[in-house]
Scaffold this active site. Structure first.
Site, short mmCIF file in Angstrom:
data_model
loop_
_atom_site.label_atom_id
_atom_site.label_comp_id
_atom_site.label_asym_id
_atom_site.label_seq_id
_atom_site.Cartn_x
_atom_site.Cartn_y
_atom_site.Cartn_z
N SER A 38 33.31 46.18 -0.71
CA SER A 38 32.53 46.21 0.47
C SER A 38 32.75 47.30 1.17
CB SER A 38 33.05 44.86 1.40
OG SER A 38 32.80 43.92 0.77
N ASP A 88 31.13 39.85 4.02
CA ASP A 88 31.90 41.16 4.12
C ASP A 88 31.89 41.47 5.63
OD1 ASP A 88 31.82 40.72 1.26
OD2 ASP A 88 29.99 42.14 1.05
#
Length: 397
Positions: free
Chosen positions: A140, A186
């Site tokens: 991420s 995320d």
């Protein structure tokens, strides 16, 4: 060099990070910044491809982070400099529309666009960006960049946004500007995780709680094995699977697959066409159940007990959701054969990273076995490091 590198990207402590970011900003813009902010990358312990199905996830933040040194401007010019890309982008905010910015700069520009789209009267800024989040590893890095920029703008313009609101705006940036149909996991992990814990998140209503995850006290480590590959299939396949999940929910008359109880799974599958929709649905429903079982085990202090559930989750991602690949499968098979308590791919799939739960005394041996297995295939060496549950986005200076 030992196979286990506990700090592959040299994750910086706060003092060094502020010094480096301030120095970089001054070198690029000729004056000091108004502040320095950072947001971390993440690994997801379990709960993959459940977030866009309104389900449950259990991520933790990494010590590796993206840092933004920033200064507010009096005009509507957004200037972006990335230490990693070694290039500068300039954008007039009046022309900030999807498609106007490309490359790495799309993510910080998208965050500013999302703020303006939400009605916040924000103007320009000078941003200097530095990161030690591994790119392309399924950790991420894009969410970390978006959240760091969002937090900087929050302070620069006095917006008063809570961490979850910044995460939602970052998701909007990714969906509406960068064109990635991701869920909110995320961004919520990057914004809201706490040190020493995993974030148990209900992605439907964003209710959450911090679940203590003291691996060291239990004599355990959570390895992240970055396969250092990313197959081109990833982006289109992600969108296809999301569309398939939404199609299944529609055919079953449900708002989302999260609403299908595990006890009714087999009956529901019989109502779907044979093939992909059944497989996608089975993964989402069983994965939600695995998240809840892992949380229950962690609450009971049984950290070792979660290992088989991690491996079970990987099998589901491989066989039902079909987002694994040869590299991630080899890591899981090799690690578990070498004595790991459990392992699974983490992230969207088709490459990226694997999380491996292991006894601390076994970590180097397991990482070495994986490295040897890759060498036997003639593949690029993987990169292994320990994941330490860390704090979410914050201002450093």
């Amino acid at each position: 060099m030992p196979p286990l590198d506990t700090d592959p990207q040299h994750a910086m402590d706060a003092g060094d990070a502020v010094e480096a970011a301030t120095k970089g900003f001054r070198a690029r813009y000729g004056a000091g910044p108004d502040g320095v902010w950072q947001a971390p990358g993440r690994v997801n312990l379990i709960g993959e491809h459940t977030d866009y199905n309104d389900g449950f996830v259990l991520p933790l933040a990494l010590p590796h982070a993206t840092r933004v040194a920033a200064a507010r401007r009096d005009d509507d010019l957004l200037r972006l400099h990335s230490e990693q890309a070694a290039q500068v982008s300039e954008v007039e905010l009046d022309g900030l529309v999807p498609g106007a910015v490309g490359g790495w700069a799309v993510y910080p520009a998208a965050m500013v666009w999302a703020l303006r789209e939400a009605g916040f009267e924000v103007g320009g800024a000078d941003l200097y960006i530095d990161s030690d989040v591994p790119v392309g590893a399924g950790l991420s890095s894009s969410a970390a960049l978006e959240c760091a920029v969002g937090l900087a703008y929050n302070d620069l313009y006095g917006l008063g946004l809570e961490p979850a609101r910044i995460a939602l705006l970052a998701q909007r940036a990714e969906n509406g500007f960068a064109g990635v149909p991701c869920g909110v996991m995320d961004q919520m992990a990057s914004s809201c995780c706490a040190q020493g814990a995993a974030l148990f998140l209900d992605t439907r209503d964003l209710s959450s709680r911090q679940v203590p995850l003291d691996l060291a006290a239990a004599g355990l480590v959570l390895l992240v094995v970055d396969t250092r590959v990313k197959h081109e299939l990833a982006d289109g396949a992600y969108a296809e699977r999301r569309a398939g999940c939404e199609r299944s929910a529609s055919l079953l008359g449900l708002p989302a697959l999260r609403d299908l109880p595990a006890a009714g799974l087999e009956q529901a599958l019989a109502r779907l066409p044979e093939g992909e929709l059944r497989s996608l649905t089975r993964h989402v429903v069983t994965e939600d159940a695995r998240v809840e079982r892992v949380v229950a085990l962690l609450d009971a202090g049984d950290l070792r007990g979660i290992g088989p559930l991690l491996t079970e989750g990987h099998a589901s991602l491989r066989d039902d959701f079909a987002v694994s690949c040869a590299e991630t499968d080899l890591v899981v098979a090799t690690a578990t054969a070498a004595g790991a308590l459990g392992a699974r791919m983490t992230g969207g799939g088709f490459g990226g990273s694997v999380v491996v739960l292991a006894e601390r005394a076994d970590a180097d041996r397991i990482a070495g076995a994986v490295a040897d297995a890759f060498a036997a295939q003639g593949w690029k060496p993987p990169r292994s490091f320990t994941a330490v549950p860390s704090a979410g986005a914050r201002r450093l200076a």
